[in-house]
Scaffold this motif. Sequence first.
Motif, PDB file in Angstrom:
ATOM      1  N   GLY A 196       0.816  -1.219   0.000  1.00  0.00           N
ATOM      2  CA  GLY A 196       0.000   0.000   0.000  1.00  0.00           C
ATOM      3  C   GLY A 196       0.843   1.259   0.000  1.00  0.00           C
ATOM      4  N   CYS A 197       2.076   1.136   0.423  1.00  0.00           N
ATOM      5  CA  CYS A 197       2.983   2.292   0.455  1.00  0.00           C
ATOM      6  C   CYS A 197       3.479   2.677  -0.930  1.00  0.00           C
ATOM      7  CB  CYS A 197       4.179   1.992   1.358  1.00  0.00           C
ATOM      8  SG  CYS A 197       3.796   2.016   3.126  1.00  0.00           S
ATOM      9  N   TYR A 198       3.161   1.879  -1.942  1.00  0.00           N
ATOM     10  CA  TYR A 198       3.615   2.181  -3.302  1.00  0.00           C
ATOM     11  C   TYR A 198       2.549   2.855  -4.155  1.00  0.00           C
ATOM     12  CZ  TYR A 198       7.725  -0.711  -2.352  1.00  0.00           C
ATOM     13  OH  TYR A 198       8.888  -1.228  -1.830  1.00  0.00           O
ATOM     14  N   GLU A 199       1.386   3.132  -3.575  1.00  0.00           N
ATOM     15  CA  GLU A 199       0.336   3.820  -4.332  1.00  0.00           C
ATOM     16  C   GLU A 199       0.740   5.272  -4.554  1.00  0.00           C
ATOM     17  OE1 GLU A 199      -3.419   3.377  -2.461  1.00  0.00           O
ATOM     18  OE2 GLU A 199      -3.410   1.173  -2.557  1.00  0.00           O
ATOM     19  N   LEU A 200       0.624   5.716  -5.775  1.00  0.00           N
ATOM     20  CA  LEU A 200       1.048   7.068  -6.138  1.00  0.00           C
ATOM     21  C   LEU A 200      -0.120   8.029  -6.166  1.00  0.00           C
ATOM     22  CD1 LEU A 200       3.465   6.141  -9.062  1.00  0.00           C
ATOM     23  CD2 LEU A 200       4.072   6.648  -6.688  1.00  0.00           C
ATOM     24  N   VAL A 201       0.154   9.306  -5.961  1.00  0.00           N
ATOM     25  CA  VAL A 201      -0.882  10.325  -6.078  1.00  0.00           C
ATOM     26  C   VAL A 201      -1.052  10.676  -7.551  1.00  0.00           C
ATOM     27  CG1 VAL A 201      -0.407  11.274  -3.808  1.00  0.00           C
ATOM     28  CG2 VAL A 201       0.785  12.206  -5.769  1.00  0.00           C
ATOM     29  N   THR A 202      -2.221  11.223  -7.905  1.00  0.00           N
ATOM     30  CA  THR A 202      -2.498  11.525  -9.316  1.00  0.00           C
ATOM     31  C   THR A 202      -2.188  12.969  -9.673  1.00  0.00           C
ATOM     32  OG1 THR A 202      -4.803  11.997  -8.713  1.00  0.00           O
ATOM     33  CG2 THR A 202      -4.283   9.757  -9.451  1.00  0.00           C
TER      34      THR A 202
END
Length: 208
Positions: free
Chosen positions: A133-139
Amino acid sequence: MAKHIFQLYVYIFTILQVSCESKSCNVSKTTMVEVKRCPKTAEEWNIAASLKNCSAVHQSCVPSYEFKYHCVKNGNSTILLEVCGPVWRSAGYCVEYNEAGHILQDNYNENCTIFSKPCSRTYISTDIYKYQGCYELVTSDTPIDREKRKHSWGERITIDKIILVGVTIILSLVLLAFIMYKKRAHIARINKNAIRFLSGPGRYTEQV
């Protein structure tokens, strides 16, 4: 006893000082490479770490065995990076690489202990692959966001220093109170023995 208490105080102070120290390392920025994805398993992590070969990088920040491969988000959470750097101990937040400070640090906006697959309350930065979950990027990334992230490193160091000073003051007061207590107890024993000696026959013997 007082000597042991003092030694314990020095030990705790040293540990706190080390834990609050900046692990900034300019050389780490030269190893930074953008990637499409980060390892998902220990096997993938070890393969990537072997290819990166961080221990061979010439640096004087930490011993070579502490200069490790990492795959984390950048400070703006817009890209994924492979980077070599000193191991960081997280306090339950996603670890990121702050490009301005050349440092691996906690992202206090991402508390990974509340994720559907939560992280531990403390973990070392090389275990981050366990918490995908720590690898989810912002858009999106606004100029205001970039400015906030630019100064986050300095703010974190300031907070750590405040904590260190506060804990040091508390430990100093506890140590001072203990020394005063032992001193008063010693004086009370001397007075008690003196009264006993003066009020009756017998040989005076100090009780330690």
